[in-house]
Design a protein around this motif. Structure first.
Motif, PDB file in Angstrom:
ATOM      1  N   LYS A   1     -10.271  -1.369  -0.622  1.00  0.00           N
ATOM      2  CA  LYS A   1      -9.411  -2.220   0.194  1.00  0.00           C
ATOM      3  C   LYS A   1      -9.016  -1.522   1.504  1.00  0.00           C
ATOM      4  CE  LYS A   1      -6.251  -5.750  -0.081  1.00  0.00           C
ATOM      5  NZ  LYS A   1      -6.793  -7.079  -0.242  1.00  0.00           N
ATOM      6  N   VAL A   2      -8.867  -0.189   1.472  1.00  0.00           N
ATOM      7  CA  VAL A   2      -8.410   0.553   2.653  1.00  0.00           C
ATOM      8  C   VAL A   2      -9.397   1.640   3.056  1.00  0.00           C
ATOM      9  CG1 VAL A   2      -5.958   0.098   2.273  1.00  0.00           C
ATOM     10  CG2 VAL A   2      -7.009   2.064   1.165  1.00  0.00           C
TER      11      VAL A   2
ATOM     12  N   ASN B   1       0.526  -2.029   1.294  1.00  0.00           N
ATOM     13  CA  ASN B   1       0.886  -1.870  -0.111  1.00  0.00           C
ATOM     14  C   ASN B   1      -0.131  -1.008  -0.845  1.00  0.00           C
ATOM     15  OD1 ASN B   1       3.065  -3.520   0.372  1.00  0.00           O
ATOM     16  ND2 ASN B   1       2.128  -5.341  -0.520  1.00  0.00           N
ATOM     17  N   ALA B   2      -1.397  -1.149  -0.509  1.00  0.00           N
ATOM     18  CA  ALA B   2      -2.444  -0.356  -1.151  1.00  0.00           C
ATOM     19  C   ALA B   2      -2.279   1.122  -0.819  1.00  0.00           C
ATOM     20  CB  ALA B   2      -3.821  -0.848  -0.716  1.00  0.00           C
TER      21      ALA B   2
ATOM     22  N   SER C   1       0.640   2.400  -2.789  1.00  0.00           N
ATOM     23  CA  SER C   1       0.344   2.520  -4.220  1.00  0.00           C
ATOM     24  C   SER C   1      -0.491   3.765  -4.518  1.00  0.00           C
ATOM     25  CB  SER C   1      -0.374   1.279  -4.724  1.00  0.00           C
ATOM     26  OG  SER C   1      -1.693   1.239  -4.256  1.00  0.00           O
TER      27      SER C   1
ATOM     28  N   THR D   1      -0.984  -6.338   2.656  1.00  0.00           N
ATOM     29  CA  THR D   1      -1.721  -5.935   1.454  1.00  0.00           C
ATOM     30  C   THR D   1      -2.316  -4.539   1.603  1.00  0.00           C
ATOM     31  OG1 THR D   1      -3.691  -7.057   2.281  1.00  0.00           O
ATOM     32  CG2 THR D   1      -2.276  -8.291   0.784  1.00  0.00           C
ATOM     33  N   GLN D   2      -2.763  -4.196   2.807  1.00  0.00           N
ATOM     34  CA  GLN D   2      -3.299  -2.857   3.044  1.00  0.00           C
ATOM     35  C   GLN D   2      -2.185  -1.825   3.043  1.00  0.00           C
ATOM     36  OE1 GLN D   2      -5.796  -2.892   6.520  1.00  0.00           O
ATOM     37  NE2 GLN D   2      -7.112  -4.486   5.681  1.00  0.00           N
TER      38      GLN D   2
ATOM     39  N   VAL E   1      -8.732  -0.051  -5.067  1.00  0.00           N
ATOM     40  CA  VAL E   1      -7.714   0.192  -4.041  1.00  0.00           C
ATOM     41  C   VAL E   1      -8.347   0.919  -2.856  1.00  0.00           C
ATOM     42  CG1 VAL E   1      -5.526   1.336  -3.532  1.00  0.00           C
ATOM     43  CG2 VAL E   1      -5.862   0.229  -5.739  1.00  0.00           C
TER      44      VAL E   1
END
Length: 59
Positions: free
Chosen positions: A49-50, A21-22, A25, A18-19, A46
């Motif tokens: 998240k990171v 992908n973030a 993105s 998921t990280q 986003v």
């Protein structure tokens, strides 16, 4: 809205998918790569998240 510069400062190796992908993105993927985006609620989520992998500065 304000513009922000987001720079990746740490690697995504050994991070959850998921990280990864973030980061992708946001348009990043390599260390020291930077992008400039309009800051809004979606981008803020986003980044949160990171936040340990990136550096954020207001332009």
């Amino acid at each position: 809205m304000a513009r922000v510069r987001i720079t990746q400062v740490r690697s995504t190796i050994d991070r959850p998918q998921t990280q990864k992908n973030a980061i992708k993105s946001l348009g990043l993927g390599k260390i020291n790569r930077s992008i400039e985006l309009e800051y809004n609620n979606a981008i803020a989520g986003v980044i949160r998240k990171v936040q340990h992998l990136v550096k954020v500065e207001e332009i």
